[in-house]
Design an enzyme around this catalytic site. Structure first.
Site, PDB file in Angstrom:
ATOM      1  N   GLU A   1      -6.055   5.458   0.939  1.00 14.79           N
ATOM      2  CA  GLU A   1      -6.254   6.833   1.416  1.00 14.79           C
ATOM      3  C   GLU A   1      -6.439   7.821   0.258  1.00 14.79           C
ATOM      4  O   GLU A   1      -6.515   9.023   0.490  1.00 14.79           O
ATOM      5  CB  GLU A   1      -5.089   7.258   2.322  1.00 14.79           C
ATOM      6  CG  GLU A   1      -5.124   6.550   3.674  1.00 14.79           C
ATOM      7  CD  GLU A   1      -4.048   7.019   4.638  1.00 14.79           C
ATOM      8  OE1 GLU A   1      -4.244   6.886   5.854  1.00 14.79           O
ATOM      9  OE2 GLU A   1      -2.993   7.522   4.172  1.00 14.79           O
TER      10      GLU A   1
ATOM     11  N   SER B   1      11.643   7.274  10.114  1.00 12.30           N
ATOM     12  CA  SER B   1      12.108   6.016  10.709  1.00 12.30           C
ATOM     13  C   SER B   1      12.412   4.951   9.648  1.00 12.30           C
ATOM     14  O   SER B   1      12.863   3.857   9.982  1.00 12.30           O
ATOM     15  CB  SER B   1      11.059   5.468  11.684  1.00 12.30           C
ATOM     16  OG  SER B   1       9.942   4.938  10.982  1.00 12.30           O
TER      17      SER B   1
ATOM     18  N   ASP C   1       3.584   0.523   6.553  1.00 18.00           N
ATOM     19  CA  ASP C   1       4.004   1.298   5.383  1.00 18.00           C
ATOM     20  C   ASP C   1       5.439   0.968   4.999  1.00 18.00           C
ATOM     21  O   ASP C   1       5.764   0.839   3.814  1.00 18.00           O
ATOM     22  CB  ASP C   1       3.900   2.805   5.669  1.00 18.00           C
ATOM     23  CG  ASP C   1       2.455   3.252   5.799  1.00 18.00           C
ATOM     24  OD1 ASP C   1       1.567   2.551   5.277  1.00 18.00           O
ATOM     25  OD2 ASP C   1       2.229   4.296   6.434  1.00 18.00           O
TER      26      ASP C   1
ATOM     27  N   THR D   1       0.368  -9.070   7.268  1.00 13.51           N
ATOM     28  CA  THR D   1       1.398  -8.686   8.239  1.00 13.51           C
ATOM     29  C   THR D   1       0.874  -8.994   9.645  1.00 13.51           C
ATOM     30  O   THR D   1      -0.303  -8.798   9.948  1.00 13.51           O
ATOM     31  CB  THR D   1       1.801  -7.208   8.099  1.00 13.51           C
ATOM     32  OG1 THR D   1       0.669  -6.383   8.367  1.00 13.51           O
ATOM     33  CG2 THR D   1       2.338  -6.905   6.716  1.00 13.51           C
TER      34      THR D   1
ATOM     35  N   ASN E   1      -3.108  -6.118   7.200  1.00 14.32           N
ATOM     36  CA  ASN E   1      -2.691  -6.557   8.527  1.00 14.32           C
ATOM     37  C   ASN E   1      -3.822  -7.418   9.112  1.00 14.32           C
ATOM     38  O   ASN E   1      -4.852  -7.636   8.471  1.00 14.32           O
ATOM     39  CB  ASN E   1      -2.274  -5.369   9.416  1.00 14.32           C
ATOM     40  CG  ASN E   1      -3.432  -4.438   9.749  1.00 14.32           C
ATOM     41  OD1 ASN E   1      -4.597  -4.805   9.644  1.00 14.32           O
ATOM     42  ND2 ASN E   1      -3.108  -3.225  10.160  1.00 14.32           N
TER      43      ASN E   1
HETATM   44  P1  ADP Z   1       0.430  -2.216  10.734  1.00 19.05           P
HETATM   45  O1  ADP Z   1       1.536  -1.230  10.894  1.00 19.05           O
HETATM   46  O2  ADP Z   1      -0.346  -2.035   9.474  1.00 19.05           O
HETATM   47  O3  ADP Z   1      -0.438  -2.378  11.935  1.00 19.05           O
HETATM   48  P2  ADP Z   1       1.832  -4.650  11.478  1.00 19.05           P
HETATM   49  O4  ADP Z   1       1.669  -4.276  12.904  1.00 19.05           O
HETATM   50  O5  ADP Z   1       1.400  -6.011  11.074  1.00 19.05           O
HETATM   51  O6  ADP Z   1       1.124  -3.632  10.490  1.00 19.05           O
HETATM   52  O7  ADP Z   1       3.373  -4.471  11.131  1.00 19.05           O
HETATM   53  C1  ADP Z   1       3.863  -4.522   9.810  1.00 19.05           C
HETATM   54  C2  ADP Z   1       5.207  -5.197   9.797  1.00 19.05           C
HETATM   55  O8  ADP Z   1       6.116  -4.467  10.628  1.00 19.05           O
HETATM   56  C3  ADP Z   1       5.209  -6.623  10.346  1.00 19.05           C
HETATM   57  O9  ADP Z   1       4.899  -7.539   9.317  1.00 19.05           O
HETATM   58  C4  ADP Z   1       6.651  -6.751  10.835  1.00 19.05           C
HETATM   59  O10 ADP Z   1       7.514  -7.025   9.739  1.00 19.05           O
HETATM   60  C5  ADP Z   1       6.979  -5.339  11.333  1.00 19.05           C
HETATM   61  N1  ADP Z   1       6.734  -5.144  12.778  1.00 19.05           N
HETATM   62  C6  ADP Z   1       5.651  -4.562  13.363  1.00 19.05           C
HETATM   63  N2  ADP Z   1       5.762  -4.532  14.706  1.00 19.05           N
HETATM   64  C7  ADP Z   1       6.945  -5.104  15.003  1.00 19.05           C
HETATM   65  C8  ADP Z   1       7.667  -5.382  16.222  1.00 19.05           C
HETATM   66  N3  ADP Z   1       7.170  -5.042  17.428  1.00 19.05           N
HETATM   67  N4  ADP Z   1       8.867  -6.004  16.120  1.00 19.05           N
HETATM   68  C9  ADP Z   1       9.384  -6.350  14.913  1.00 19.05           C
HETATM   69  N5  ADP Z   1       8.768  -6.116  13.738  1.00 19.05           N
HETATM   70  C10 ADP Z   1       7.571  -5.498  13.768  1.00 19.05           C
END
Ligand code: ADP
Length: 302
Positions: A137, A290, A251, A219, A181
Site C-alpha cells: 500500500e 482487535s 495484518d 495464509t 493469502n
Molecule cells: P486475509 O486477512 O489477508 O484475508 P486470511 O483470511 O488468510 O488473510 O487470515 C489470516 C490469518 O488469520 C490466518 O492465517 C489465520 O491464522 C487467521 N484467521 C483468519 N480467519 C480466521 C478464522 N475464521 N478463525 C481463526 N483464525 C482465522
C-alpha cells in the site's frame, strides 16, 4: 530485537450492514465506527502489542486525521518518528463494510501513502533493525530501497504482497519471507481458482519462489497457514474460534510473525503464534483495536 515497518496509515470508516450491497443497490448501515487502519499501521500495532520495539515509516496528510492517527499509533507503543505529515495531501482512508456473515468489502484511497519516496527511506538509518516488514500500500520504489539497504545490513526482509499488484512481483527476489493469502497466491501464480489443499498451495507458492533460500507463507483463513520452502511444505493449523470481523486478520498474522521472529523464535513456532494472534483478532471488531497483546496470545496458546 526490533521490527521496522514501512507501510500505509489510514483512517478506516467501518459500517456494519446486514448484507453487502450489490452494484447499484443502497443498503442502510447499522452502525459506523472510525478506526486507525492501513496495512502498515495495523501490522506495526500487531508487532508492538507482542512486546517488540516497533518503528513505523510512512506518511499521513497534514489534516486532523493524520495527526490523530499518529497519536493513536504512539498510544499503541509504535515509534512514529519516521511518519511524515504532508501538507495539502489527504490522509489515506479505507471505507469498510462488514456484513452479518463477517464477509467484507473495502475501498482504499491512498492519499499520503502514495507519497512515500525512496528518498524518505534513504534518509533514515535502519542500523540495528532485525526485521523489515512491508506491504504493497506504499510505493514499490520505496520498498525496494528499504530491502536493498536491509540486505546490506543482514536484516530479515518480510513482504506481505497485499493487495496483489503487478509491481509486487518485482520485489519477490529481494524478499526473504513472502506472505500472501489464497486470493493473492492465485493472482500472482496466475491460477483461475484459489488453491486449497496443501499440495496445490505448495505447487502454486513455488511458482513465486525466485531464490532457493526463500520461504513463502500462505495464509488460509480459518485453516491456518502453509509454510512452503524449496524442500518442504507444511501446514500450521488455525485455531478454532468464532469470527466476528476478519478485517485485519492477515495484518495481525504478519505483525505477530515479524515480532516473534525478531524476538528469535523459530519459524514453525512463530507461525503457530501468529495463527493464535490472528485468531484472537477475528473475535473483535476493527483492525488495530482487535490486535491482542503478548500475554493474551500466550494465555490462548496454553
Ligand atoms: P486475509 O486477512 O489477508 O484475508 P486470511 O483470511 O488468510 O488473510 O487470515 C489470516 C490469518 O488469520 C490466518 O492465517 C489465520 O491464522 C487467521 N484467521 C483468519 N480467519 C480466521 C478464522 N475464521 N478463525 C481463526 N483464525 C482465522
Amino acid at each position: 530485537m526490533t521490527v521496522f515497518v514501512l507501510g500505509s496509515i489510514n483512517l478506516d470508516a467501518v459500517a456494519r450492514v446486514d448484507d453487502l450491497p450489490r452494484p447499484g443497490e443502497t443498503v442502510a448501515g447499522l452502525s459506523l465506527e472510525l478506526f486507525l487502519g492501513g496495512k502498515g499501521a495495523n501490522q506495526a500495532v500487531a508487532a508492538a502489542r507482542m512486546g517488540v520495539a516497533t518503528r513505523l515509516m510512512g506518511a499521513v496528510g497534514g489534516d486532523d486525521s493524520g495527526a490523530g492517527l499518529k497519536a493513536k499509533l504512539a498510544g499503541y507503543g509504535v515509534q512514529v518518528g519516521d511518519v511524515v505529515e504532508l501538507p495539502g495531501v489527504p490522509t489515506g482512508q479505507a471505507h469498510v463494510w462488514v456484513a452479518n456473515s463477517a464477509e467484507n468489502m473495502i475501498v482504499v484511497t491512498a492519499g499520503a501513502n502514495a507519497m512515500v519516496t525512496p528518498q524518505q527511506v534513504a534518509a533514515t538509518t535502519i542500523e540495528g533493525q532485525r526485521v523489515l516488514l512491508c506491504q504493497l500500500e506504499t510505493p514499490a520504489t520505496a520498498i525496494e530501497t528499504l530491502f536493498r539497504a536491509g540486505s546490506a545490513k543482514g536484516a530479515l526482509r518480510i513482504l506481505n504482497a497485499a493487495p496483489a499488484l503487478p509491481q509486487g512481483a518485482a520485489l519477490f527476489p529481494l524478499t526473504d519471507i513472502l506472505i500472501v493469502n489464497q486470493t493473492e497466491l492465485a493472482t500472482y501464480a496466475k491460477l483461475d481458482r484459489e488453491p486449497v489443499k496443501l499440495e496445490e498451495v505448495s505447487v502454486a507458492a513455488r511458482k513465486l519462489m525466485s531464490r532457493p533460500d526463500q520461504t513463502i507463507i500462505v495464509t488460509l483463513g480459518a485453516a491456518g497457514a502453509a509454510v512452503v520452502r524449496r524442500d518442504e511444505a507444511f501446514l500450521v493449523e488455525g485455531k478454532k474460534v468464532k469470527a466476528v470481523d476478519t478485517v485485519g486478520a492477515g495484518d495481525c498474522f504478519c505483525g505477530a510473525l515479524a515480532a516473534t521472529l525478531a524476538a528469535g523464535m523459530d519459524l514453525a513456532e512463530a507461525v503457530e503464534t501468529a495463527n493464535a494472534a490472528a485468531a484472537l483478532s477475528v473475535q473483535k471488531a476493527g483492525a488495530a483495536p482487535s490486535m491482542p497483546n503478548r500475554r493474551e496470545v500466550e494465555a490462548f496458546l496454553e
